[in-house]
Design a protein around this motif. Structure first.
Motif, PDB file in Angstrom:
ATOM      1  N   ALA A  26       0.868  -1.181   0.000  1.00  0.00           N
ATOM      2  CA  ALA A  26       0.000   0.000   0.000  1.00  0.00           C
ATOM      3  C   ALA A  26       0.899   1.224   0.000  1.00  0.00           C
ATOM      4  N   ASN A  27       1.059   1.848  -1.153  1.00  0.00           N
ATOM      5  CA  ASN A  27       2.035   2.925  -1.312  1.00  0.00           C
ATOM      6  C   ASN A  27       1.371   4.277  -1.527  1.00  0.00           C
ATOM      7  N   THR A  28       2.116   5.303  -1.172  1.00  0.00           N
ATOM      8  CA  THR A  28       1.689   6.672  -1.400  1.00  0.00           C
ATOM      9  C   THR A  28       2.891   7.490  -1.831  1.00  0.00           C
ATOM     10  N   GLY A  29       2.671   8.484  -2.667  1.00  0.00           N
ATOM     11  CA  GLY A  29       3.743   9.347  -3.131  1.00  0.00           C
ATOM     12  C   GLY A  29       3.199  10.696  -3.546  1.00  0.00           C
ATOM     13  N   SER A  37      14.389   7.540 -17.775  1.00  0.00           N
ATOM     14  CA  SER A  37      15.096   8.813 -17.919  1.00  0.00           C
ATOM     15  C   SER A  37      14.217   9.755 -18.727  1.00  0.00           C
ATOM     16  N   GLY A  38      14.540  11.035 -18.665  1.00  0.00           N
ATOM     17  CA  GLY A  38      13.820  12.020 -19.452  1.00  0.00           C
ATOM     18  C   GLY A  38      12.399  12.282 -19.001  1.00  0.00           C
ATOM     19  N   ASN A  39      12.113  12.115 -17.700  1.00  0.00           N
ATOM     20  CA  ASN A  39      10.765  12.345 -17.198  1.00  0.00           C
ATOM     21  C   ASN A  39      10.439  13.840 -17.159  1.00  0.00           C
ATOM     22  N   ILE A  40       9.237  14.173 -17.567  1.00  0.00           N
ATOM     23  CA  ILE A  40       8.757  15.545 -17.455  1.00  0.00           C
ATOM     24  C   ILE A  40       8.260  15.808 -16.041  1.00  0.00           C
ATOM     25  N   ASN A  41       7.504  14.861 -15.503  1.00  0.00           N
ATOM     26  CA  ASN A  41       7.041  14.971 -14.126  1.00  0.00           C
ATOM     27  C   ASN A  41       8.141  14.540 -13.164  1.00  0.00           C
ATOM     28  N   GLN A  42       8.029  14.991 -11.914  1.00  0.00           N
ATOM     29  CA  GLN A  42       8.941  14.538 -10.864  1.00  0.00           C
ATOM     30  C   GLN A  42       8.167  13.663  -9.894  1.00  0.00           C
ATOM     31  N   TYR A  43       8.746  12.505  -9.551  1.00  0.00           N
ATOM     32  CA  TYR A  43       8.063  11.515  -8.728  1.00  0.00           C
ATOM     33  C   TYR A  43       8.784  11.382  -7.388  1.00  0.00           C
ATOM     34  N   TYR A  44       8.056  11.624  -6.309  1.00  0.00           N
ATOM     35  CA  TYR A  44       8.597  11.477  -4.958  1.00  0.00           C
ATOM     36  C   TYR A  44       7.929  10.276  -4.304  1.00  0.00           C
ATOM     37  N   THR A  45       8.705   9.213  -4.078  1.00  0.00           N
ATOM     38  CA  THR A  45       8.180   8.023  -3.413  1.00  0.00           C
ATOM     39  C   THR A  45       9.068   7.689  -2.219  1.00  0.00           C
TER      40      THR A  45
END
Length: 558
Positions: free
Chosen positions: A276-279, A296-304
């Motif tokens: 059960a994850n959240t980010g 690589s090359g992501n437009i969005n930034q993901y914080y997990t």
């Protein structure tokens, strides 16, 4: 934890933050604070006065003279009278960071020669949760102002969160209601009705075919970007892609050489359904929150915040979020250690000759939409079954946002076999590793778990990775019977004489238990090191994690 004959539950609240970068001399300098030794900062409440529409809070503080920086953070930051607060300081010493729900104060002119001083904070009459952080971004104190009286958790109405704009799945409200009557009758009761023996299929739960992510209340930033808090099961890359089903998630991992056994990328299942994850997803202008993550090359930034949650460049063997999982002691019934107080624990991905493990043909993901605070919000629920030679445990995990964008997670264990289990426990093990995009650092010495104070739970933060996570573990009817700020394994973990986790007495530096001594040990639950302090200091690096379990008790068929 309330004792039941047919259900056992664990409930906790998780808060995730993207830490704001703010500096009094320059807004271009990124904070790199971690465990640098600084003088201890302290906050206390001196007085609280209320009238019809205003609450006045007077605080006393002690700050390091060289770094008299105090940050006030709150999900209800707009409840604070910021103009009144700014009047108490020079304008250059006041930082109004509404994007990140924070107010930054340089109190260099508000301390005496010993670093002591006081300040008045005014709020409106609404509930306001104040968090106080030091110069390193570490929480030193928190206080809820204007807390209304609340009923018992199991009497609360559903407070779910997120919108129907869910990645890679049809909106719940578009599903034919006639379909719901055809679902299997073995499904668990809804959240808040754990005492009910009869499942309620008229409560808007809808089964979805693919893994998915759902978002909560959005924060709009002045630069046009937006912050989306998200919930999902398994890894965020699979949730956003939406291409795999829960059933495929429980299958084997991808092969390096198609069709050739023993060439898979890593061990265990493709995607850990019990995670059960959240980010938080930071979405710039002209992008969408549901854009799939790339190596690589992501437009969005993901914080997990858990190991394996997301893509790693050229490391497919580490994906699938296998370090956050729920399991039981069911396998000790046939693979017994001979000591019911220290049973053999196996992860949900471990299997043996198809006689025990997870029922791969009976894995279900559900969602439903309800309203809270005038917004349409969504929750998710995963249901799977652990099997062991005729014995069957239904594991139901529910995630939902509350009104403050915190995530409430409930783990429910139900005996759906024909036999009473004389000694039963449900377990949750959760690694804590911060990710910023595909970048991560697993070292626990940099991901230290610290006390929230007053036995409430724990938190960890990494300013250099922009992440902070809190676990509130007390105050629920179904709070964990035992929890420890240590202990992490993978979902395919196999108990052995060499590693009898989680019963490795003095297993860390021959000093600290990893994570309990036996099923009656409550771990760190009633041990309070003080707000911001750790429960242990090791001379080596180790994986940072949280271990929890229910009370040991008989579990009758239900």
């Amino acid at each position: 934890m309330k004792i039941r004959s047919k259900f056992l539950c664990i409930t906790l609240i998780i808060l995730t933050f993207v830490l704001g970068i703010w500096d009094f001399s320059s807004n271009k300098n990124e904070s790199k604070a971690s465990d640098t030794a600084l003088p201890t900062s302290q906050i206390s409440i001196e007085n609280i006065e209320k009238d019809s529409d205003t609450t006045t809070v007077k605080i006393k503080y002690s700050l390091p003279k060289e770094h008299p920086i105090l940050t006030i953070s709150s999900p209800q930051i707009k409840n604070i009278d910021r103009q009144d607060l700014e009047k108490q300081l020079d304008q250059k010493d006041f930082g109004n960071d509404l994007e990140n729900s924070q107010i930054h104060l340089n109190l260099k002119d508000k301390i005496d020669s010993k670093g002591n001083g006081s300040l008045t904070i005014k709020t409106n009459s609404g509930r306001t949760h104040l968090f106080f952080l030091d110069v390193a971004g570490e929480q030193i104190f928190d206080k809820v102002i204007n807390e209304p009286a609340q009923p018992e958790p199991n009497n609360l109405e559903q407070e779910v969160a997120i919108t129907p704009n869910q990645a890679a799945t049809e909106p719940a409200h578009e599903t034919d209601p006639n379909e719901k009557a055809q679902k299997p009758a073995s499904y668990a009761p809804i959240y808040g009705e754990s005492n009910s023996d009869t499942p309620d299929w008229n409560d808007n739960w809808v089964e979805v075919s693919n893994m998915m992510a759902s978002y909560g209340k959005i924060t709009n930033k002045t630069n046009g970007s937006r912050l989306y808090p998200v919930i999902y099961f398994g890894a965020i890359n699979y949730a956003l892609e939406g291409d795999i089903t829960p059933h495929r998630s429980t299958g084997g991992r991808y092969m390096r050489i198609p069709g050739v056994p023993a060439t898979s990328y890593g061990t265990g299942r493709l995607n850990n359904i019990s995670a059960a994850n959240t980010g938080v997803i930071e979405v710039p202008k002209k992008s969408t929150w549901s854009r799939p993550q790339k190596k690589s090359g992501n437009i969005n930034q993901y914080y997990t915040n858990t190991f394996g949650d997301g893509l790693y460049p050229d490391k497919l063997n580490l994906t699938g979020s296998q370090r956050n999982f729920a399991t039981t002691n069911l396998f000790d019934c046939t693979h017994s250690t001979g000591n019911p107080l220290r049973p053999a624990i196996y992860g949900p991905d471990y299997e043996e000759k198809n006689e025990w493990g997870v029922d791969e043909d009976n894995v279900h993901l559900y969602t439903r939409v309800s309203k809270e605070s005038g917004q349409i919000l969504t929750e998710q629920r995963m249901v799977f079954y652990q099997l062991n030679q005729g014995m069957r445990i239904q594991v139901t995990i529910t995630q939902r946002f509350n009104k403050d964008n915190a995530v409430i997670v409930t783990y429910e264990y139900k005996n759906v076999s024909q036999h009473t289990l004389d000694n039963f426990q449900g377990y949750v093990f959760r690694d804590i590793t911060f990710h910023k995009g595909v970048r991560y650092d697993q070292g626990a010495q940099k991901n230290k778990l610290r006390s929230l104070g007053n036995h409430r739970g724990l938190y960890a933060s990494r300013p250099d990775y922009g992440g902070r996570i809190e676990f509130q573990l007390e105050g629920f009817e179904d709070s964990p019977y035992a929890w420890a700020a240590r202990g992490t394994r993978s979902a395919y973990y196999e108990s052995s004489n060499k590693d009898h986790f989680p019963w490795n007495v003095n297993g860390l530096d021959n000093k600290y238990n990893d994570a309990f001594t036996d099923v009656n040990d409550t771990g760190d639950r009633f041990i309070e090191p003080g707000p911001g302090n750790t429960w242990m200091e090791l001379n080596r690096d180790f994986d940072s994690g949280l271990s929890m379990h229910t009370k040991n008790q008989p579990l009758a068929p239900g």
